[in-house]
Scaffold this motif. Structure first.
Motif, short mmCIF file in Angstrom:
data_model
loop_
_atom_site.label_atom_id
_atom_site.label_comp_id
_atom_site.label_asym_id
_atom_site.label_seq_id
_atom_site.Cartn_x
_atom_site.Cartn_y
_atom_site.Cartn_z
N TRP A 277 -52.50 65.21 55.68
CA TRP A 277 -52.07 63.82 55.90
C TRP A 277 -50.72 63.57 55.23
CZ3 TRP A 277 -50.51 59.44 53.46
CH2 TRP A 277 -50.59 58.23 54.18
N LYS A 281 -47.21 62.52 57.01
CA LYS A 281 -46.50 61.29 56.66
C LYS A 281 -45.01 61.57 56.47
CE LYS A 281 -46.39 56.92 55.62
NZ LYS A 281 -46.63 55.93 56.68
N GLY A 377 -46.36 61.79 62.52
CA GLY A 377 -46.60 60.76 61.52
C GLY A 377 -48.08 60.49 61.37
N THR A 378 -48.42 59.39 60.76
CA THR A 378 -49.82 59.01 60.53
C THR A 378 -50.06 57.62 61.08
OG1 THR A 378 -49.32 58.09 58.34
CG2 THR A 378 -49.96 60.42 58.44
N GLU A 381 -50.41 53.47 56.97
CA GLU A 381 -49.28 53.54 56.04
C GLU A 381 -49.68 54.22 54.75
OE1 GLU A 381 -45.41 53.20 54.87
OE2 GLU A 381 -46.27 52.76 56.84
#
Length: 412
Positions: A277, A281, A377-378, A381
């Motif tokens: 993860w 990010k 991306g993830t 946030e």
């Protein structure tokens, strides 16, 4: 006439009074609430709920095999200079496969949409070995990744993976059983070695280590996946036969941007779910698990035991240089693989040393090559605290020694 009418009305009234009164319907009992018996912790339950799943029951599949075959393998192990023993690999693979298939049968009977935290455990019962697959069912509420799946990730790890864009497909494993028997004829070659490396053994063990990775990749392809994430590697001894198994377990998954990252079509990684993860990010994805191995002879030092007797304390320079060189050789092989992949970095490098006997030592380096990919991306946030808080162990048994091996607790 009036009296006759009154008598008829009284008779009718009496007849009505004699009719039985209707019994009111009994109240309908509310359906009994079905309790759930899950292996998910409180943190895991919170995380799967974020994915729109509810916890289900603990599921189990097992298979018990006789290990009598080991008796026949003793002579085989001693006679070989090392390498895979196909028949033993197949036997262990079949035991692991059967236990997993039986867990999937329980999953179907329970009507589950997924099973989290699947392991491939090994428990010895005298001369028998039990292959055990255990996991916790989860049931879709309104959403989720979609499609029934099994995963080696627990509930917390599952959230991290899905949030980073990986759709779980199936629990997968790859294994290889091999002999570490040392051929007697090789001993005489030690004096001729220039830097201490025994290339014959290096080649054998390089091939052996690669087979497990190759097989877990093939299982992922069969599951229709283009990634294997969260790989955990373990090396298990089987009695005194000189036979060991290297087994990798992980989760086959699909990612929309994984197809172009690895020439064989499946990216592989031993980064943890949280690490996966974190790099997502930052815009990175794993490419491939990279492995470097070198087998060196301590005999290169020459009369090592008698040599050591001369020292009460202090550095053994020759041995220092030898072991340093062995590590460097293994690292070079990892660097070469990363270069061929055009990787940006290699993360999570771990080094291990194994004594193979007869003065031989294997140096093993494992890591994950990664590359920055535009658009990665993830969904979230930040990870919720429940996804990264480690559950505390509330049970221990210090009286139990070497009766079983749980791969989910190894290298995690």
């Amino acid at each position: 006439m009036q009296e006759e009418q009154q008598d008829n009305m009284a008779a009718a009234s009496g007849a009505q009074a004699q009719q039985p009164t209707a019994t009111p319907p009994a109240p309908v009992a509310a359906p009994a609430k079905t309790s759930v018996f899950s292996g998910l912790s409180g943190n895991e339950m919170y995380c799967v709920n974020l994915l729109d799943y509810a916890p289900g029951d603990l599921l189990i599949g097992n298979s018990i095999f006789s290990m009598g075959i080991l008796g026949g393998l003793k002579s085989v192990g001693k006679g070989m200079i090392g390498g895979e023993i196909d028949s033993f690999t197949e036997m262990i693979h079949e035991g692991r496969r059967l236990s997993f298939e039986r867990l999937k049968n329980e999953m179907q009977q329970a009507g589950a949409d997924g099973v989290a935290g699947v392991g491939s455990d090994l428990v010895f019962h005298g001369t028998n070995a039990e292959f055990l697959s255990v996991g916790s069912a989860i049931h879709k509420k309104s959403g989720g990744p979609g499609g029934a799946f099994t995963t080696s990730f627990d509930g917390q790890e599952l959230f991290c993976q899905v949030d980073a864009g990986y759709v779980p497909r199936s629990f997968v494993f790859g294994n290889v059983a091999y002999s570490i028997g040392i051929g007697k004829g090789i001993t005489g070659m030690f004096k001729q070695l220039v830097k201490g490396e025994v290339k014959q053994y290096t080649d054998i063990f390089t091939n052996t280590r690669s087979l497990a990775l190759q097989r877990i990749t093939e299982e992922a392809k069969a599951a229709g996946a283009n990634a294997v994430t969260g790989i955990r590697t373990n090396i298990l001894p089987y009695g005194a036969s000189g036979v060991q198994e290297m087994v990798m377990i992980g989760t086959a998954a699909s990612h929309s941007m994984a197809d172009s990252l690895n020439p064989n079509g499946v990216i592989t990684s031993d980064l943890t779910a949280e690490e996966t993860w974190n790099i997502a990010k930052m815009g990175y994805m794993p490419q491939q698990l990279v492995i470097g191995t070198s087998v060196y002879s301590i005999g290169f030092v020459g009369g090592f035991k008698s040599f050591m007797r001369k020292f009460v304390k202090g550095e053994v320079t020759e041995l220092t240089q030898l072991i340093y060189g062995a590590r460097e050789e293994s690292l070079k092989k990892v660097q070469q693989q990363a270069t061929e992949l055009n990787a940006d970095d290699v993360l999570g490098l771990k080094t291990y040393i194994y004594n193979l006997g007869s003065g031989l030592i294997e140096f093993l380096v494992i890591g994950t090559a990664v590359k920055k990919v535009q658009g990665v991306g993830t969904s979230s946030e930040q990870l919720p605290p429940q996804a990264i808080i480690r559950d505390k162990e509330t049970f221990s048994n210090s009286a139990e020694l070497n009766y079983g091996v749980n791969l989910n607790e190894q290298n995690g």
